[in-house]
Design a protein around this motif. Sequence first.
Motif, mmCIF file in Angstrom:
data_model
loop_
_atom_site.group_PDB
_atom_site.id
_atom_site.type_symbol
_atom_site.label_atom_id
_atom_site.label_comp_id
_atom_site.label_asym_id
_atom_site.label_seq_id
_atom_site.Cartn_x
_atom_site.Cartn_y
_atom_site.Cartn_z
ATOM 1 N N PHE A 59 -16.350 -30.036 -6.561
ATOM 2 C CA PHE A 59 -17.513 -29.220 -6.245
ATOM 3 C C PHE A 59 -17.015 -27.802 -5.965
ATOM 4 O O PHE A 59 -16.389 -27.555 -4.937
ATOM 5 N N ALA A 60 -17.280 -26.907 -6.874
ATOM 6 C CA ALA A 60 -16.758 -25.542 -6.744
ATOM 7 C C ALA A 60 -17.355 -24.852 -5.525
ATOM 8 O O ALA A 60 -18.583 -24.787 -5.384
ATOM 9 N N PRO A 61 -16.521 -24.317 -4.627
ATOM 10 C CA PRO A 61 -17.046 -23.639 -3.432
ATOM 11 C C PRO A 61 -17.562 -22.235 -3.716
ATOM 12 O O PRO A 61 -18.146 -21.606 -2.835
ATOM 13 N N ASP A 62 -17.335 -21.739 -4.921
ATOM 14 C CA ASP A 62 -17.662 -20.347 -5.234
ATOM 15 C C ASP A 62 -18.674 -20.238 -6.378
ATOM 16 O O ASP A 62 -18.637 -19.296 -7.169
ATOM 17 N N LEU A 63 -19.593 -21.198 -6.449
ATOM 18 C CA LEU A 63 -20.552 -21.210 -7.549
ATOM 19 C C LEU A 63 -21.348 -19.916 -7.657
ATOM 20 O O LEU A 63 -21.689 -19.473 -8.756
ATOM 21 N N PHE A 64 -21.658 -19.290 -6.524
ATOM 22 C CA PHE A 64 -22.562 -18.143 -6.526
ATOM 23 C C PHE A 64 -21.876 -16.858 -6.069
ATOM 24 O O PHE A 64 -22.562 -15.887 -5.727
ATOM 25 N N ASP A 65 -20.551 -16.852 -6.092
ATOM 26 C CA ASP A 65 -19.833 -15.666 -5.631
ATOM 27 C C ASP A 65 -20.243 -14.407 -6.390
ATOM 28 O O ASP A 65 -20.395 -13.332 -5.816
ATOM 29 N N ALA A 66 -20.425 -14.535 -7.696
ATOM 30 C CA ALA A 66 -20.757 -13.375 -8.523
ATOM 31 C C ALA A 66 -22.201 -12.913 -8.324
ATOM 32 O O ALA A 66 -22.581 -11.838 -8.797
ATOM 33 N N ASP A 67 -22.988 -13.734 -7.624
ATOM 34 C CA ASP A 67 -24.416 -13.443 -7.488
ATOM 35 C C ASP A 67 -24.821 -13.111 -6.054
ATOM 36 O O ASP A 67 -26.004 -13.114 -5.719
ATOM 37 N N ARG A 68 -23.834 -12.820 -5.203
ATOM 38 C CA ARG A 68 -24.146 -12.573 -3.800
ATOM 39 C C ARG A 68 -25.105 -11.392 -3.624
ATOM 40 O O ARG A 68 -26.046 -11.451 -2.832
ATOM 41 N N ASP A 69 -24.878 -10.324 -4.353
ATOM 42 C CA ASP A 69 -25.743 -9.150 -4.206
ATOM 43 C C ASP A 69 -27.172 -9.481 -4.619
ATOM 44 O O ASP A 69 -28.138 -9.028 -3.974
ATOM 45 N N ALA A 70 -27.311 -10.263 -5.689
ATOM 46 C CA ALA A 70 -28.653 -10.630 -6.150
ATOM 47 C C ALA A 70 -29.349 -11.509 -5.115
ATOM 48 O O ALA A 70 -30.565 -11.388 -4.890
ATOM 49 N N LEU A 71 -28.594 -12.404 -4.474
ATOM 50 C CA LEU A 71 -29.187 -13.264 -3.454
ATOM 51 C C LEU A 71 -29.635 -12.436 -2.248
ATOM 52 O O LEU A 71 -30.746 -12.617 -1.732
ATOM 53 N N LEU A 72 -28.801 -11.508 -1.818
ATOM 54 C CA LEU A 72 -29.181 -10.652 -0.694
ATOM 55 C C LEU A 72 -30.400 -9.801 -1.027
ATOM 56 O O LEU A 72 -31.275 -9.582 -0.188
ATOM 57 N N GLU A 73 -30.456 -9.333 -2.266
ATOM 58 C CA GLU A 73 -31.604 -8.540 -2.687
ATOM 59 C C GLU A 73 -32.875 -9.382 -2.694
ATOM 60 O O GLU A 73 -33.957 -8.908 -2.309
ATOM 61 N N ALA A 74 -32.757 -10.641 -3.124
ATOM 62 C CA ALA A 74 -33.925 -11.524 -3.120
ATOM 63 C C ALA A 74 -34.416 -11.771 -1.697
ATOM 64 O O ALA A 74 -35.632 -11.791 -1.441
ATOM 65 N N VAL A 75 -33.480 -11.941 -0.763
ATOM 66 C CA VAL A 75 -33.857 -12.120 0.642
ATOM 67 C C VAL A 75 -34.547 -10.857 1.168
ATOM 68 O O VAL A 75 -35.616 -10.924 1.798
ATOM 69 N N HIS A 76 -33.950 -9.697 0.880
ATOM 70 C CA HIS A 76 -34.522 -8.436 1.382
ATOM 71 C C HIS A 76 -35.892 -8.173 0.770
ATOM 72 O O HIS A 76 -36.842 -7.802 1.483
ATOM 73 N N ALA A 77 -36.011 -8.353 -0.550
ATOM 74 C CA ALA A 77 -37.280 -8.059 -1.218
ATOM 75 C C ALA A 77 -38.392 -8.969 -0.713
ATOM 76 O O ALA A 77 -39.535 -8.521 -0.497
ATOM 77 N N THR A 78 -38.072 -10.234 -0.503
ATOM 78 C CA THR A 78 -39.084 -11.168 -0.018
ATOM 79 C C THR A 78 -39.454 -10.876 1.435
ATOM 80 O O THR A 78 -40.632 -10.866 1.811
ATOM 81 N N GLY A 79 -38.431 -10.601 2.232
ATOM 82 C CA GLY A 79 -38.671 -10.390 3.654
ATOM 83 C C GLY A 79 -39.377 -9.093 3.990
ATOM 84 O O GLY A 79 -40.046 -8.991 5.029
#
Length: 386
Positions: A12-32
């Motif tokens: 189970f790769a521990p870094d599946l979303f490492d390249a997408d961290r900025d996009a995830l943070l942006e999704a949290v910020h935009a929604t919030g």
Amino acid sequence: MSTTTTRSIPFFAPDLFDADRDALLEAVHATGTATAQKFILGERTERLEHALRDRLAASDVVACSSGTSALTLILAAMEIGPGDEVVVPAFGCAPLASTVIGCGARPVFADVDPAALTMDPDAAEAAVTANTRALMPAHVFSVMADMPRFRDLATRRGLRLVEDSALAQGGTLGGRPAGLWGDAGVYSFVQVKTFGMPGEGGVVITGDTELATRVRMLRNHGQDGVHRFLHHRVGSTSRFDEVMAGFQLYRLDGLDARLARRAEISTYYSTRFAPLAEAGITAPPVGGDGRCHYVYTLLAERRDELRAHLAAHGVDTHVYYPRTLPAQPAFAPHAPPGAHWPNAESAARRNISLPLYPHLDDGQVEHIADTVCAFADSADRRRTDR
């Protein structure tokens, strides 16, 4: 494949979303920070449903809280309940049985094909009784079930066809996407799936617009989405998260490339492992119609020894289903006493899964294959020395 090497490869790769961290943070910020303050079933969820619907050419896609919940919603929308039977594979994940039991119906276990490990259509037909309401075949690991035969069986016997395609997003059979062979299908977005995300989620896929309408109501306490606190049916809470919807919309563009990399790795494995049958190791076929590259699974006569050998060489593995479903304490009371499902029991004893995720590099893939082949070579030498 190149020749870079590594000696520590997690399953189970521990870094599946490492390249997408900025996009995830942006999704949290935009929604919030959005004016609407809508955190579930908002416009991002609707856009994700539409994007998947258009990608699949489906009549409708309904986002919900998990793949398991998607199966539950389908069974409820079909009004399957007490006194009904649903034919399910004897080998596979727990929701195949638990969702049926949860709606008050009885799971009837059918044996699986010895090579594909998916439900055997002949065994399924033999399990049909006057109380059978539905068939629930499941795609397993990297192989789709024989959906044309299940579609024919369901039509001939007047049964509903529920396609557990939770792990098969990206797979096609006869030009038709996984999830669209049944009256309804499902995808799971749990993180390790082919379109996984850092949370729980899933969708119902269907060509039946009336069924989709019922599923939409059932996922939100039986409300119709227009009139709040007007409950048309007894529903549940199975709603989709707006942050995850935004994140999945971002990741959708890269899905085809990730699927292609999974297929490339699978093809390499199968090419390397094709000669190992005499050493007691059976690999999935190279490519072909009806493949979905979620998990790469071997059948090995000396499974535990192979697993220990791989671990000693830095390769983590996984045994997904070490027991058949009828052998699970939770489901055994629903199975006929003393019954056997020989192919399912053999699969439970022999299956072992190797790492398969898009960012495995060529050197890691070669190392995994080399290690399996070395084990097989040592088995051949021992056999020759006898």
